[in-house]
Write an enzyme that holds these catalytic residues in place. Structure first.
Site, PDB file in Angstrom:
ATOM      1  N   TYR A  10      -1.236   7.871   7.256  1.00  0.00           N
ATOM      2  CA  TYR A  10      -1.774   7.031   6.143  1.00  0.00           C
ATOM      3  C   TYR A  10      -3.187   6.821   6.764  1.00  0.00           C
ATOM      4  O   TYR A  10      -3.945   6.302   5.992  1.00  0.00           O
ATOM      5  CB  TYR A  10      -1.373   5.567   6.346  1.00  0.00           C
ATOM      6  CG  TYR A  10       0.073   5.481   6.069  1.00  0.00           C
ATOM      7  CD1 TYR A  10       0.262   5.490   4.665  1.00  0.00           C
ATOM      8  CD2 TYR A  10       1.118   5.130   6.809  1.00  0.00           C
ATOM      9  CE1 TYR A  10       1.734   5.483   4.119  1.00  0.00           C
ATOM     10  CE2 TYR A  10       2.380   5.175   6.428  1.00  0.00           C
ATOM     11  CZ  TYR A  10       2.920   5.142   5.106  1.00  0.00           C
ATOM     12  OH  TYR A  10       3.799   5.041   4.530  1.00  0.00           O
ATOM     13  N   HIS A  64      -5.896   2.669   1.140  1.00  0.00           N
ATOM     14  CA  HIS A  64      -5.230   1.437   1.596  1.00  0.00           C
ATOM     15  C   HIS A  64      -5.384   1.088   2.982  1.00  0.00           C
ATOM     16  O   HIS A  64      -5.555   0.053   3.446  1.00  0.00           O
ATOM     17  CB  HIS A  64      -3.792   1.667   1.620  1.00  0.00           C
ATOM     18  CG  HIS A  64      -2.971   0.324   0.739  1.00  0.00           C
ATOM     19  ND1 HIS A  64      -3.601  -0.764   0.118  1.00  0.00           N
ATOM     20  CD2 HIS A  64      -1.693   0.123   0.693  1.00  0.00           C
ATOM     21  CE1 HIS A  64      -2.788  -1.467  -0.155  1.00  0.00           C
ATOM     22  NE2 HIS A  64      -1.603  -1.069  -0.073  1.00  0.00           N
ATOM     23  N   TYR A  79       2.703  -2.895   8.628  1.00  0.00           N
ATOM     24  CA  TYR A  79       2.608  -2.276   7.179  1.00  0.00           C
ATOM     25  C   TYR A  79       2.202  -3.322   6.373  1.00  0.00           C
ATOM     26  O   TYR A  79       1.951  -4.537   6.640  1.00  0.00           O
ATOM     27  CB  TYR A  79       3.925  -1.743   6.727  1.00  0.00           C
ATOM     28  CG  TYR A  79       4.456  -0.290   7.391  1.00  0.00           C
ATOM     29  CD1 TYR A  79       3.920   0.858   6.916  1.00  0.00           C
ATOM     30  CD2 TYR A  79       5.129  -0.554   8.547  1.00  0.00           C
ATOM     31  CE1 TYR A  79       4.167   1.911   7.386  1.00  0.00           C
ATOM     32  CE2 TYR A  79       5.573   0.601   9.158  1.00  0.00           C
ATOM     33  CZ  TYR A  79       5.083   1.939   8.543  1.00  0.00           C
ATOM     34  OH  TYR A  79       5.318   3.058   9.138  1.00  0.00           O
ATOM     35  N   ASN A  98       2.182  -4.713   3.433  1.00  0.00           N
ATOM     36  CA  ASN A  98       3.134  -6.062   2.798  1.00  0.00           C
ATOM     37  C   ASN A  98       3.476  -7.145   3.634  1.00  0.00           C
ATOM     38  O   ASN A  98       3.566  -8.084   3.010  1.00  0.00           O
ATOM     39  CB  ASN A  98       4.409  -5.464   1.900  1.00  0.00           C
ATOM     40  CG  ASN A  98       3.803  -4.609   0.724  1.00  0.00           C
ATOM     41  OD1 ASN A  98       2.408  -4.288   0.608  1.00  0.00           O
ATOM     42  ND2 ASN A  98       4.604  -4.214   0.070  1.00  0.00           N
ATOM     43  N   ASN A 110      -0.953  -7.008  -1.911  1.00  0.00           N
ATOM     44  CA  ASN A 110       0.175  -7.363  -1.103  1.00  0.00           C
ATOM     45  C   ASN A 110      -0.132  -7.906   0.229  1.00  0.00           C
ATOM     46  O   ASN A 110       0.534  -8.652   0.531  1.00  0.00           O
ATOM     47  CB  ASN A 110       1.459  -6.361  -1.382  1.00  0.00           C
ATOM     48  CG  ASN A 110       1.924  -6.433  -2.571  1.00  0.00           C
ATOM     49  OD1 ASN A 110       2.031  -7.347  -3.447  1.00  0.00           O
ATOM     50  ND2 ASN A 110       2.500  -5.151  -2.946  1.00  0.00           N
TER      51      ASN A 110
END
Length: 186
Positions: free
Chosen positions: A14, A19, A64, A66, A112
């Site tokens: 990631y 994000h 993570y 969310n 989120n």
């Protein structure tokens, strides 16, 4: 004491994704102020230091995106931090790449990670820096877009935006969110 969190997803896969814009700003602050954000605690990585004369805790939730609120709630509770002394930095697809927007409070706006923080804190009255990552192209899946990496031609813009976001954090710490909004919301 101020808690400054940058949102993202853990893991090498990631790194460099849209994000993870919040993680990138935390890394930039950590480098600039010699703060090691490497202590695994409260479902995140944290580092303590001083920015603009203020004691701070930099946080990168490892839950993570969310579930970011789980980490933030634990950190806020442990350090007995008031919501007025909490700032979060996160990606925003409604802003052009590298643009910043500071807010004193507000809804999740479909994000989120912010939705999770609002749910865990029971309030949306916390400061935030939205970091523009650009809107997804037509026919793209949103998850594919935000989990995609920035193209090389945007790197210079991102480096400048990271520096500007650090300046915005410093401004918030010294002069308050209103001053930051006046200076950095373009």
């Amino acid at each position: 004491m101020y808690i400054i969190a940058g949102l993202g997803n853990p893991g090498k896969e990631y790194m460099g994704t849209r994000h993870n814009a919040g993680f990138s700003v935390i890394d930039e602050l950590a480098d600039k102020y010699n703060i090691s954000v490497d202590t695994a605690k409260h479902k995140g990585l944290i580092g303590k230091g001083v920015i603009a004369g203020q004691k701070v805790i930099l946080v990168k939730p490892m839950t993570y995106m969310n579930n970011s609120g789980e980490c933030i709630r634990e950190v806020m509770d442990y350090y007995k931090c008031d919501i007025d002394d909490f700032l979060v930095i996160f990606d925003d697809i409604s802003l052009d790449v590298g643009k910043l927007r500071l807010r004193a409070k507000g809804s999740a706006g479909g994000h989120n990670g912010i939705k999770s923080i609002i749910a865990h804190l029971g309030s949306d009255k916390f400061k935030r820096i939205k970091f523009g990552v650009g809107d997804k192209p037509k026919n793209w899946d949103l998850a594919d877009w935000v989990l995609g990496k920035f193209p090389a031609e945007e790197y210079a813009t991102l480096r400048e935006a990271n520096k500007k976001a650090c300046e915005a954090v410093e401004c918030i710490l010294t002069d308050g969110i209103e001053s930051g909004m006046n200076k950095y919301n373009g």
